[in-house]
Design an enzyme around this catalytic site. Structure first.
Site, short mmCIF file in Angstrom:
data_model
loop_
_atom_site.label_atom_id
_atom_site.label_comp_id
_atom_site.label_asym_id
_atom_site.label_seq_id
_atom_site.Cartn_x
_atom_site.Cartn_y
_atom_site.Cartn_z
CE1 TYR A 24 -3.50 2.68 0.36
CE2 TYR A 24 -2.46 3.26 2.44
CZ TYR A 24 -3.36 3.55 1.43
OH TYR A 24 -4.11 4.68 1.51
N PRO A 77 0.31 14.58 3.47
CG PRO A 77 -1.51 15.16 2.12
CD PRO A 77 -0.08 15.52 2.41
CB SER A 106 -4.71 11.98 5.34
OG SER A 106 -5.66 11.36 4.51
CE1 TYR A 130 -7.54 12.50 -1.61
CE2 TYR A 130 -7.54 11.22 0.41
CZ TYR A 130 -6.95 11.57 -0.78
OH TYR A 130 -5.77 10.99 -1.15
CB THR A 156 -6.07 15.77 -2.54
OG1 THR A 156 -5.21 16.01 -1.43
CG2 THR A 156 -5.41 14.79 -3.49
CE LYS A 238 -0.40 15.73 -1.60
NZ LYS A 238 -0.97 14.50 -2.12
CB SER A 260 1.74 16.37 -5.91
OG SER A 260 1.50 15.03 -5.48
CG HIS A 262 -1.88 10.91 -4.93
ND1 HIS A 262 -2.91 11.77 -4.70
CD2 HIS A 262 -1.96 9.97 -3.97
CE1 HIS A 262 -3.60 11.35 -3.64
NE2 HIS A 262 -3.03 10.27 -3.18
NE ARG A 265 -0.42 6.17 -2.77
CZ ARG A 265 -0.14 5.05 -2.12
NH1 ARG A 265 1.03 4.50 -2.25
NH2 ARG A 265 -1.04 4.48 -1.35
CG ASP A 293 3.92 15.51 -2.97
OD1 ASP A 293 3.75 15.07 -4.12
OD2 ASP A 293 3.00 15.55 -2.14
CB SER A 294 5.80 13.10 -6.55
OG SER A 294 4.44 13.22 -6.16
N GLY A 295 8.81 12.01 -4.82
CA GLY A 295 10.18 11.58 -5.10
C GLY A 295 11.23 12.14 -4.16
NE ARG A 317 5.36 5.29 -2.24
CZ ARG A 317 4.94 5.88 -3.37
NH1 ARG A 317 5.56 6.97 -3.82
NH2 ARG A 317 3.91 5.40 -4.02
C1 LIG Z 1 0.44 5.29 1.66
C2 LIG Z 1 0.11 6.64 1.06
C3 LIG Z 1 -1.09 7.25 1.39
C4 LIG Z 1 -1.38 8.52 0.88
N1 LIG Z 1 -2.53 9.15 1.28
C5 LIG Z 1 -2.79 10.40 0.82
C6 LIG Z 1 -3.92 11.11 1.29
O1 LIG Z 1 -4.67 10.64 2.13
N2 LIG Z 1 -4.16 12.36 0.78
C7 LIG Z 1 -3.33 12.92 -0.16
O2 LIG Z 1 -3.56 14.04 -0.59
N3 LIG Z 1 -2.24 12.27 -0.60
C8 LIG Z 1 -1.93 11.04 -0.13
N4 LIG Z 1 -0.80 10.41 -0.54
C9 LIG Z 1 0.14 11.11 -1.44
C10 LIG Z 1 1.18 11.88 -0.61
O3 LIG Z 1 0.58 12.98 0.04
C11 LIG Z 1 2.32 12.42 -1.50
O4 LIG Z 1 1.77 13.14 -2.58
C12 LIG Z 1 3.20 11.27 -2.03
O5 LIG Z 1 3.49 10.37 -0.99
C13 LIG Z 1 4.48 11.82 -2.61
O6 LIG Z 1 5.27 10.79 -3.14
P1 LIG Z 1 6.57 10.20 -2.39
O7 LIG Z 1 6.10 9.75 -1.04
O8 LIG Z 1 7.00 9.06 -3.25
O9 LIG Z 1 7.58 11.29 -2.32
C14 LIG Z 1 -0.48 9.15 -0.03
C15 LIG Z 1 0.72 8.51 -0.37
C16 LIG Z 1 1.03 7.27 0.18
C17 LIG Z 1 2.36 6.64 -0.16
#
Ligand SMILES: Cc1cc2nc3c(=O)[nH]c(=O)nc-3n(C[C@H](O)[C@H](O)[C@H](O)COP(=O)(O)O)c2cc1C
Length: 367
Positions: A24, A77, A106, A130, A156, A238, A260, A262, A265, A293-295, A317
């Site tokens: 997950y 979050p 979140s 959300y 988001t 976001k 971002s 996400h 994902r 974010d992201s990476g 992460r």
């Molecule tokens: C397990 C998990 C749950 C997440 N849940 C949310 C969330 O509830 N709301 C949201 O806006 N983004 C969520 N995200 C996205 C993160 O906020 C963020 O954009 C993302 O983790 C960035 O990528 P990175 O962790 O690889 O750097 C989630 C990401 C992960 C890995």
């Protein structure tokens, strides 16, 4: 002995978690190309350090919407944190508060936004929204966030549906995690008012209503205009990846955006967030802060994102691996290492402050 490198935190988290929770957090959409692209984008930029610049006095503070934050880092979050550690968001939020780093709660947290706020004292916190199909529930959550001392709303916008995540489909894990992501719903007066029986009497019925309203495929710019009339808190969007959408955000009176995807994902094959950043900063022209974010894995990644125009970054992460390995201490360990790395990289690059970082610090790697 806590790990130091991102890879070791991830490895240790893998040892502690079963497939469901590990996949997950570690997994992305489809073949996970975008997840990989997020990292590859950082690898394509190289820092060209300055020398002999006297870096004895350094300043890593950043200013966002009139507030000064001690570092350019916020906690992204992340939903359902009870699946990683029994202390869930309370551990992450306490670790963030111990360093005065903003924590973004979140909507789909395992603990209610009030419980999380209660362990944070006066430390900065934002609420990620959300936007559900039930407007009463959405506006009620915004009211609660204001009352609990959250100082920004992060909407988001890249989540009209759940991304196609092959690992989760294979593990059939989504239902197991549901019970861990509804604390903000079952504690919400507007949500409870829609149920014939209380969630304590009938949790399945509460989950059923949550599933009916959670995704809102109809969300559009007019909803952002509506939110603007509902709260005086700054609003961040976001999940922006297109310059045109960033322009729209500015035109709709949004206070900031977060570039971002996400964490790869949602749309596999989507552009890496770092690659989207310069074009977005170019059209926004510093009218509002642009976060990304992201990476982000290391201090060098933070410096590169700031050099390409970000005002601050969200770490995702890495802190969840810290949580899985050692709860609050693990999250604090990940953050302390990241901050030390940012400071060292800044100084070793011949820069004294975040405001001295710009694109002239980077060169693109020739392939
Ligand atoms: C397990 C998990 C749950 C997440 N849940 C949310 C969330 O509830 N709301 C949201 O806006 N983004 C969520 N995200 C996205 C993160 O906020 C963020 O954009 C993302 O983790 C960035 O990528 P990175 O962790 O690889 O750097 C989630 C990401 C992960 C890995």
């Amino acid at each position: 002995m806590l790990p130091v490198s991102f890879e070791e935190w991830e490895y240790r988290a893998r040892e502690r978690l079963t497939n469901g929770p590990f996949d997950y957090v570690a997994g992305g959409a489809g073949g996970e190309e975008t997840m990989r692209a997020n990292r590859e984008a950082f690898h394509r930029w190289r820092i060209q350090p300055h020398v002999l610049t006297d870096v004895a006095e350094r300043d890593v503070t950043v200013s966002l919407l009139g507030h000064t934050f001690p570092t350019p880092v916020l906690l992204a979050p992340i939903s359902a944190q009870a699946i990683f550690h029994p202390d869930a968001e309370l551990a992450s939020a306490k670790a963030a508060a111990s360093l005065n780093i903003p924590f973004i709660t979140s909507t789909a947290a395992s603990r209610s936004m009030e419980e999380i706020a209660a362990v944070m004292g006066n430390s900065p916190r934002w609420f990620q929204l959300y936007w559900s199909k039930d407007t009463d529930v959405t506006t009620s959550m915004v009211r609660r966030a204001e009352a609990a001392g959250y100082t920004a709303i992060v909407v988001t916008v890249d989540f009209p549906v759940y991304g196609w995540r092959e690992r989760e489909v294979r593990n059939a894990y989504f239902p197991a995690q549901l019970q861990q992501s509804i604390a903000n719903y079952v504690s919400d007066p507007a949500f409870r008012a829609k149920l014939p029986k209380t969630p304590e009497q009938d949790i399945q019925q509460a989950i059923g209503y949550f599933l009916r309203i959670f995704f809102n495929e109809t969300l559009s710019w007019k909803d952002i205009d509506f939110l603007r009339t509902q709260t005086k808190l700054p609003i961040f969007l976001k999940g922006i990846l297109r310059p045109q959408d960033a322009q729209q955000a500015v035109a709709h009176g949004v206070d900031g955006i977060i570039v971002s995807n996400h964490g790869g994902r949602q749309v596999d094959g989507a552009i890496a967030a770092l690659d989207a950043l310069p074009g977005i900063c170019e059209v926004v022209q510093r009218k509002i802060p642009v976060l990304m974010d992201s990476g982000i894995r290391r201090g060098t990644d933070v410096i590169k994102a700031l050099a390409l125009g970000a005002s601050a970054v969200l770490v995702g992460r890495p802190y969840i691996y810290g949580l899985a390995v050692a709860g609050e201490e693990g999250v604090a360990g990940v953050l302390r290492n990241l901050l030390a790395d940012i400071d060292r990289t800044l100084a070793a690059s011949g820069r004294k402050s975040i405001s001295e970082i710009d694109s002239s610090l980077l060169v693109q790697e020739r392939r």
